[in-house]
Design an enzyme around this catalytic site. Structure first.
Site, PDB file in Angstrom:
ATOM      1  N   CYS A  79      40.186  48.784  52.606  1.00 53.60           N
ATOM      2  CA  CYS A  79      38.756  48.828  52.292  1.00 53.60           C
ATOM      3  C   CYS A  79      38.070  47.601  52.891  1.00 53.60           C
ATOM      4  O   CYS A  79      38.614  46.505  52.855  1.00 53.60           O
ATOM      5  CB  CYS A  79      38.526  48.832  50.784  1.00 53.60           C
ATOM      6  SG  CYS A  79      38.679  50.448  50.030  1.00 53.60           S
ATOM      7  N   MET A 127      34.418  54.038  47.175  1.00 56.43           N
ATOM      8  CA  MET A 127      35.540  53.341  46.537  1.00 56.43           C
ATOM      9  C   MET A 127      35.057  52.293  45.542  1.00 56.43           C
ATOM     10  O   MET A 127      35.690  52.073  44.509  1.00 56.43           O
ATOM     11  CB  MET A 127      36.451  52.704  47.590  1.00 56.43           C
ATOM     12  CG  MET A 127      37.193  53.731  48.448  1.00 56.43           C
ATOM     13  SD  MET A 127      38.072  54.998  47.493  1.00 56.43           S
ATOM     14  CE  MET A 127      39.193  54.007  46.540  1.00 56.43           C
ATOM     15  N   GLU A 128      33.928  51.665  45.819  1.00 57.29           N
ATOM     16  CA  GLU A 128      33.391  50.670  44.899  1.00 57.29           C
ATOM     17  C   GLU A 128      32.931  51.328  43.601  1.00 57.29           C
ATOM     18  O   GLU A 128      33.194  50.807  42.505  1.00 57.29           O
ATOM     19  CB  GLU A 128      32.249  49.893  45.561  1.00 57.29           C
ATOM     20  CG  GLU A 128      32.712  48.911  46.615  1.00 57.29           C
ATOM     21  CD  GLU A 128      33.289  49.521  47.895  1.00 57.29           C
ATOM     22  OE1 GLU A 128      33.972  48.799  48.640  1.00 57.29           O
ATOM     23  OE2 GLU A 128      33.060  50.731  48.165  1.00 57.29           O
ATOM     24  N   ASP A 182      41.857  48.779  26.855  1.00 54.80           N
ATOM     25  CA  ASP A 182      42.430  47.492  26.474  1.00 54.80           C
ATOM     26  C   ASP A 182      41.768  46.925  25.218  1.00 54.80           C
ATOM     27  O   ASP A 182      42.445  46.442  24.316  1.00 54.80           O
ATOM     28  CB  ASP A 182      42.295  46.493  27.627  1.00 54.80           C
ATOM     29  CG  ASP A 182      42.837  45.128  27.239  1.00 54.80           C
ATOM     30  OD1 ASP A 182      44.025  45.052  26.840  1.00 54.80           O
ATOM     31  OD2 ASP A 182      42.089  44.141  27.326  1.00 54.80           O
TER      32      ASP A 182
END
Length: 172
Positions: free
Chosen positions: A81, A118-119, A133
């Site tokens: 990328c 992709m970002e 999490d």
């Protein structure tokens, strides 16, 4: 576009080696991408998050920030990328009682030589991981899913929007 061009893998050299695509000769254009995903959880987990009762703090605010930070680091995480000067990255997280859970949407934009899909996808993925999490003490059965590109605009390949079935169609 010829059939062979349409299906050519741009990250492979003629001898099969992986390489970063040279975008130097491409024109700068306005490019945007929107990605979506979701974290499904028990109704009581969603309620606790909405009420601010997760031990680690404000799950939604931290996940939003994590998604923004991740989009800016996509080139460090995904091989091949390009590092991009993003002009916008926005991450929205909304409760959905029907899941039950949280829906995540990220929008990335820039004026440049390569796309920002992709970002946007990285932002959604990391925001979902952060939700997991921060809330795992409440619910280890949470499921991260349906991370996908919703739409993109700009560039040589033009605009694209996910169709109603979620398969995607070219539009424009």
């Amino acid at each position: 576009m010829a059939e062979t061009e349409k299906h050519h893998l741009t990250h492979l050299a003629t001898d099969g080696r992986a390489e970063m695509v040279d975008v130097g000769a491409k024109q700068d254009t306005q490019r945007t991408a929107v990605a979506v995903g979701a974290v499904t959880m028990a109704p009581e987990t969603l309620r606790a998050i909405q009420e601010g009762n997760a031990k680690k703090g404000d799950v939604i605010a931290v996940a939003r920030l994590a998604g923004i930070m991740a989009a800016k680091k996509t080139h460090d995480l995904i091989p091949l990328c390009h590092p991009l000067a993003l002009t916008k990255i926005a991450v929205e997280i909304a409760p959905d009682e029907a899941l039950p859970g949280l829906r995540v949407e990220a929008t990335a934009a820039l004026t440049g030589k390569t796309g920002v899909e992709m970002e946007a996808l990285t932002a959604v993925s990391v925001a979902c991981l952060t939700i997991y999490d921060m809330a795992k003490a409440l619910d280890k059965n949470m499921v991260i899913g349906a991370v996908r590109l919703k739409e993109k605009a700009g560039g040589r390949s033009g605009d694209w929007r996910m169709d109603e079935a979620g398969d995607g169609t070219a539009s424009g």
